[in-house]
Design an enzyme around this catalytic site. Structure first.
Site, PDB file in Angstrom:
ATOM      1  N   CYS A 161    -110.840 -32.719 -27.200  1.00 33.44           N
ATOM      2  CA  CYS A 161    -109.839 -32.366 -28.217  1.00 33.44           C
ATOM      3  C   CYS A 161    -109.845 -30.863 -28.458  1.00 33.44           C
ATOM      4  O   CYS A 161    -110.755 -30.157 -28.033  1.00 33.44           O
ATOM      5  CB  CYS A 161    -110.147 -33.078 -29.527  1.00 33.44           C
ATOM      6  SG  CYS A 161    -110.152 -34.878 -29.365  1.00 33.44           S
TER       7      CYS A 161
ATOM      8  N   GLY B 298    -106.117 -32.045 -24.854  1.00 34.96           N
ATOM      9  CA  GLY B 298    -105.755 -33.377 -25.328  1.00 34.96           C
ATOM     10  C   GLY B 298    -104.264 -33.564 -25.323  1.00 34.96           C
ATOM     11  O   GLY B 298    -103.526 -32.694 -25.795  1.00 34.96           O
TER      12      GLY B 298
ATOM     13  N   ASN C 206    -113.358 -31.844 -33.019  1.00 41.12           N
ATOM     14  CA  ASN C 206    -113.582 -31.929 -31.573  1.00 41.12           C
ATOM     15  C   ASN C 206    -115.036 -32.304 -31.372  1.00 41.12           C
ATOM     16  O   ASN C 206    -115.919 -31.612 -31.859  1.00 41.12           O
ATOM     17  CB  ASN C 206    -113.274 -30.576 -30.914  1.00 41.12           C
ATOM     18  CG  ASN C 206    -113.692 -30.530 -29.442  1.00 41.12           C
ATOM     19  OD1 ASN C 206    -114.109 -29.495 -28.949  1.00 41.12           O
ATOM     20  ND2 ASN C 206    -113.586 -31.630 -28.743  1.00 41.12           N
ATOM     21  N   GLY C 207    -115.281 -33.405 -30.681  1.00 41.78           N
ATOM     22  CA  GLY C 207    -116.654 -33.811 -30.436  1.00 41.78           C
ATOM     23  C   GLY C 207    -116.833 -35.290 -30.611  1.00 41.78           C
ATOM     24  O   GLY C 207    -115.885 -36.060 -30.462  1.00 41.78           O
TER      25      GLY C 207
ATOM     26  N   TYR D 285    -114.760 -27.401 -16.024  1.00 41.53           N
ATOM     27  CA  TYR D 285    -113.515 -28.118 -15.911  1.00 41.53           C
ATOM     28  C   TYR D 285    -112.577 -28.026 -17.109  1.00 41.53           C
ATOM     29  O   TYR D 285    -111.376 -27.851 -16.961  1.00 41.53           O
ATOM     30  CB  TYR D 285    -113.850 -29.598 -15.648  1.00 41.53           C
ATOM     31  CG  TYR D 285    -112.724 -30.517 -15.924  1.00 41.53           C
ATOM     32  CD1 TYR D 285    -111.651 -30.598 -15.044  1.00 41.53           C
ATOM     33  CD2 TYR D 285    -112.698 -31.280 -17.077  1.00 41.53           C
ATOM     34  CE1 TYR D 285    -110.579 -31.423 -15.308  1.00 41.53           C
ATOM     35  CE2 TYR D 285    -111.631 -32.105 -17.346  1.00 41.53           C
ATOM     36  CZ  TYR D 285    -110.579 -32.171 -16.457  1.00 41.53           C
ATOM     37  OH  TYR D 285    -109.536 -32.967 -16.717  1.00 41.53           O
TER      38      TYR D 285
ATOM     39  N   CYS E 225    -125.607 -27.115 -22.219  1.00 42.35           N
ATOM     40  CA  CYS E 225    -125.922 -28.540 -22.105  1.00 42.35           C
ATOM     41  C   CYS E 225    -125.554 -28.972 -20.693  1.00 42.35           C
ATOM     42  O   CYS E 225    -124.472 -28.657 -20.213  1.00 42.35           O
ATOM     43  CB  CYS E 225    -125.111 -29.349 -23.115  1.00 42.35           C
ATOM     44  SG  CYS E 225    -125.224 -31.142 -22.858  1.00 42.35           S
TER      45      CYS E 225
HETATM   46  P1  5GP Z   1    -112.609 -38.299 -10.618  1.00 48.93           P
HETATM   47  O1  5GP Z   1    -111.296 -38.333  -9.950  1.00 48.93           O
HETATM   48  O2  5GP Z   1    -113.763 -38.129  -9.690  1.00 48.93           O
HETATM   49  O3  5GP Z   1    -112.795 -39.456 -11.549  1.00 48.93           O
HETATM   50  O4  5GP Z   1    -112.603 -37.054 -11.574  1.00 48.93           O
HETATM   51  C1  5GP Z   1    -112.792 -35.797 -11.040  1.00 48.93           C
HETATM   52  C2  5GP Z   1    -111.629 -34.950 -11.366  1.00 48.93           C
HETATM   53  O5  5GP Z   1    -111.367 -35.077 -12.759  1.00 48.93           O
HETATM   54  C3  5GP Z   1    -111.916 -33.523 -11.073  1.00 48.93           C
HETATM   55  O6  5GP Z   1    -110.887 -33.011 -10.258  1.00 48.93           O
HETATM   56  C4  5GP Z   1    -111.918 -32.846 -12.394  1.00 48.93           C
HETATM   57  O7  5GP Z   1    -111.009 -31.757 -12.430  1.00 48.93           O
HETATM   58  C5  5GP Z   1    -111.529 -33.887 -13.412  1.00 48.93           C
HETATM   59  N1  5GP Z   1    -112.605 -33.999 -14.443  1.00 48.93           N
HETATM   60  C6  5GP Z   1    -113.554 -33.132 -14.588  1.00 48.93           C
HETATM   61  N2  5GP Z   1    -114.325 -33.382 -15.623  1.00 48.93           N
HETATM   62  C7  5GP Z   1    -113.911 -34.457 -16.184  1.00 48.93           C
HETATM   63  C8  5GP Z   1    -114.392 -35.161 -17.299  1.00 48.93           C
HETATM   64  O8  5GP Z   1    -115.290 -34.786 -18.013  1.00 48.93           O
HETATM   65  N3  5GP Z   1    -113.823 -36.283 -17.578  1.00 48.93           N
HETATM   66  C9  5GP Z   1    -112.841 -36.709 -16.788  1.00 48.93           C
HETATM   67  N4  5GP Z   1    -112.401 -37.901 -17.109  1.00 48.93           N
HETATM   68  N5  5GP Z   1    -112.301 -36.034 -15.771  1.00 48.93           N
HETATM   69  C10 5GP Z   1    -112.838 -34.897 -15.433  1.00 48.93           C
HETATM   70 FE1  SF4 Z   2    -121.257 -33.890 -22.383  1.00 49.23          FE
HETATM   71 FE2  SF4 Z   2    -123.249 -32.094 -22.184  1.00 49.23          FE
HETATM   72 FE3  SF4 Z   2    -122.018 -33.032 -20.007  1.00 49.23          FE
HETATM   73 FE4  SF4 Z   2    -120.737 -31.410 -21.682  1.00 49.23          FE
HETATM   74  S1  SF4 Z   2    -122.507 -30.915 -20.429  1.00 49.23           S
HETATM   75  S2  SF4 Z   2    -119.911 -33.221 -20.718  1.00 49.23           S
HETATM   76  S3  SF4 Z   2    -121.556 -32.051 -23.632  1.00 49.23           S
HETATM   77  S4  SF4 Z   2    -123.268 -34.218 -21.461  1.00 49.23           S
HETATM   78 MG    MG Z   3    -109.433 -31.265 -10.946  1.00 49.68          MG
END
Ligand code: 5GP
Ligand code: SF4
Ligand code: MG
Length: 457
Positions: free
Chosen positions: A1, A27, A101-102, A241, A435
């Protein structure tokens, strides 16, 4: 968020709209603003993108010099309208609006306790719990009631809290989520990312610190500490990301950090290939870094249809798969007959990588070497990033070789944890700790929480 707040500007609601627009990537399920004219709080909220939500907003009616806003993506609670933030609670003594957010890890337990005491909660969102904790403590909302309430919750949070004549900003004791303070003329601005400041012409002043509660009013800005300040543990995925490349997160530019991730990755995991291709948009910075370090040309082998939202926002796997297909297309003239290094920022479920390897191969790529600009994600996040359950995480269930087979690549390699840290942490003296719990399993915040301290004054 994403959260955004502004204090002391004629066009508070309108600027919040622009700010939220810059935070849209954080979001896309809902957005809203609550504005105060000093006496009454007024809300405008809706489901969907910022543009959609605000197209029927009457800014003349949303008058006031103070506002907080929010863009939502669901990690807890449903994606229905009642959960769209800022949440607004009206009361005779003092109304209250909250944007969060969190994730509050002990929300379920606190909700049970509140219900036992007679509270009637209106939403399924974890955020509402904080509002009740604050109000349980007395009719008015003060630094003391907020500090006491914050000490009851455990998790990761950046909060903006608004009442008629004050705005509060709070960050969890480990500073897992980003939150910055800026200025626009005489006005104060608070936002999840600095790109929202650039959007409205505000300048960055400083980060909200871990365990800090900031109060903004016509008297200016005041700061207190509601918790012992821990070592900062900024979410590494903000850099990998989530955040926008033009934002500085904890004083580190996001694009620059991604580029360094790509450079580290090229050192750690070189490949015999002809070109480097990044998955738009979030992996382009890392792909540029990989190309620069390896000496291979960076090419635009995949293009993105910019009219499709982020795939992970779609709640079901079926919609997610369809989303990837609609979103990305190979550039045949570039990839045909080539050995390709394909850079993605991360693998969560494996949907994106599998689909793109197939896509590149059916467009004639000779070899596809997948290089991931972050360590493998094997553990769930409890701090507000949606990669919820363990069995969804491909790296929690398969080895790198198995993943290579599943996604149909010629080779797969991830960036090491050391490499990631090197790419992000510029200056240890600035408390730029991160983290990495979803990659390492080292959780900085456990459900039992930290030692609470009370505000002294
Ligand atoms: P996947 O398709 O492997 O499920 O997700 C990887 C893609 O989703 C990557 O291209 C990345 O840009 C994006 N992505 C990266 N971090 C996250 C995340 O924390 N949660 C989700 N749901 N998608 C992410
Ligand atoms: Fe969650 Fe920590 Fe991973 Fe960020 S680095 S997505 S806060 S576990
Ligand atoms: Mg991507």
């Amino acid at each position: 968020c994403g959260v955004f707040g502004i204090w002391g500007h004629e066009k508070a609601a309108e600027l919040t709209y622009y700010g939220l627009h810059a935070l849209q990537h954080r979001g896309q399920e809902g957005a809203g603003v609550v504005v105060s004219d000093g006496e009454v709080l007024k809300a405008h909220k809706g489901l969907g993108l910022v543009n959609e939500v605000f197209k029927d907003a009457n800014f003349a009616e949303l008058s006031g010099r103070v506002a907080v806003g929010h863009v939502r993506y669901t990690t807890q609670g449903g994606s229905s309208l009642e959960n769209v933030q800022p949440l607004l609670f009206r009361s005779q003594a003092a109304s209250l609006a909250l944007a969060h957010n969190g994730n509050i890890m002990n929300a379920h337990q606190l909700r049970g306790e509140l219900e036992n005491m007679g509270s009637i909660l209106q939403t399924t969102s974890d955020t509402e719990v904080l509002a009740h904790l604050i109000k349980r403590d007395g009719q008015d909302t003060t630094t003391e009631t907020i500090a006491r309430a914050l000490n009851k919750i455990v998790g990761a949070y950046a909060f903006l809290i608004l009442k008629e004549d004050k705005m509060f900003a709070a960050l969890d004791p480990s500073g897992i989520r980003p939150l910055s303070i800026g200025r626009l003329g005489d006005a104060y601005v608070v936002a999840s990312e600095t790109c929202a400041f650039d959007q409205i012409g505000a300048t960055f002043v400083r980060e909200v610190l871990p365990g800090e509660l900031v109060t903004i009013s016509d008297a200016g800005i005041e700061s207190e500490r509601f918790a012992i300040r821990e070592q900062r543990k900024m979410c590494a995925m903000e850099y990998v990301y989530l955040s926008r490349p033009d934002s500085d997160v904890n004083r580190v530019n996001v694009h620059a950090s991604r580029k360094r991730m790509g450079m580290e990755l090229a050192k750690e995991a070189p490949a015999n290939a002809d070109i480097v291709v990044g998955v738009p948009d979030s992996s382009i910075s890392a792909a540029i870094g990989y190309a620069e370090e390896s000496g291979l040309p960076y090419e635009m082998g995949i293009i993105k249809n910019r009219y499709v939202g982020r795939t992970f926002i779609q709640p079901s796997q079926e919609l997610r798969e369809q989303g990837v297909k609609m979103k990305l297309a190979p550039v045949r003239g570039i990839v045909e007959g080539k050995r390709i290094v394909m850079i993605d920022d991360s693998i969560v479920r494996g949907t994106t990588s599998r689909r793109i390897v197939q896509m590149l191969k059916s467009a004639g790529a000779k070899e596809v070497h997948v290089r991931i600009a972050s360590p493998s994600i094997q553990h769930p996040c409890y701090y507000g990033i949606d990669m919820s359950t363990r069995n969804e995480l491909i790296a929690a269930n398969y080895t790198v070789n198995e993943i290579c087979d599943i996604i149909g690549a010629d080779s797969v390699a991830y960036l090491s944890e050391k490499g990631l840290e090197k790419a992000i942490v510029k200056d240890k003296s600035l408390n730029q700790g991160i983290c990495t719990a979803c990659m390492t399993g080292n959780y900085p915040v456990k459900e039992q929480g930290q030692t609470p301290v009370m505000v002294t004054h």
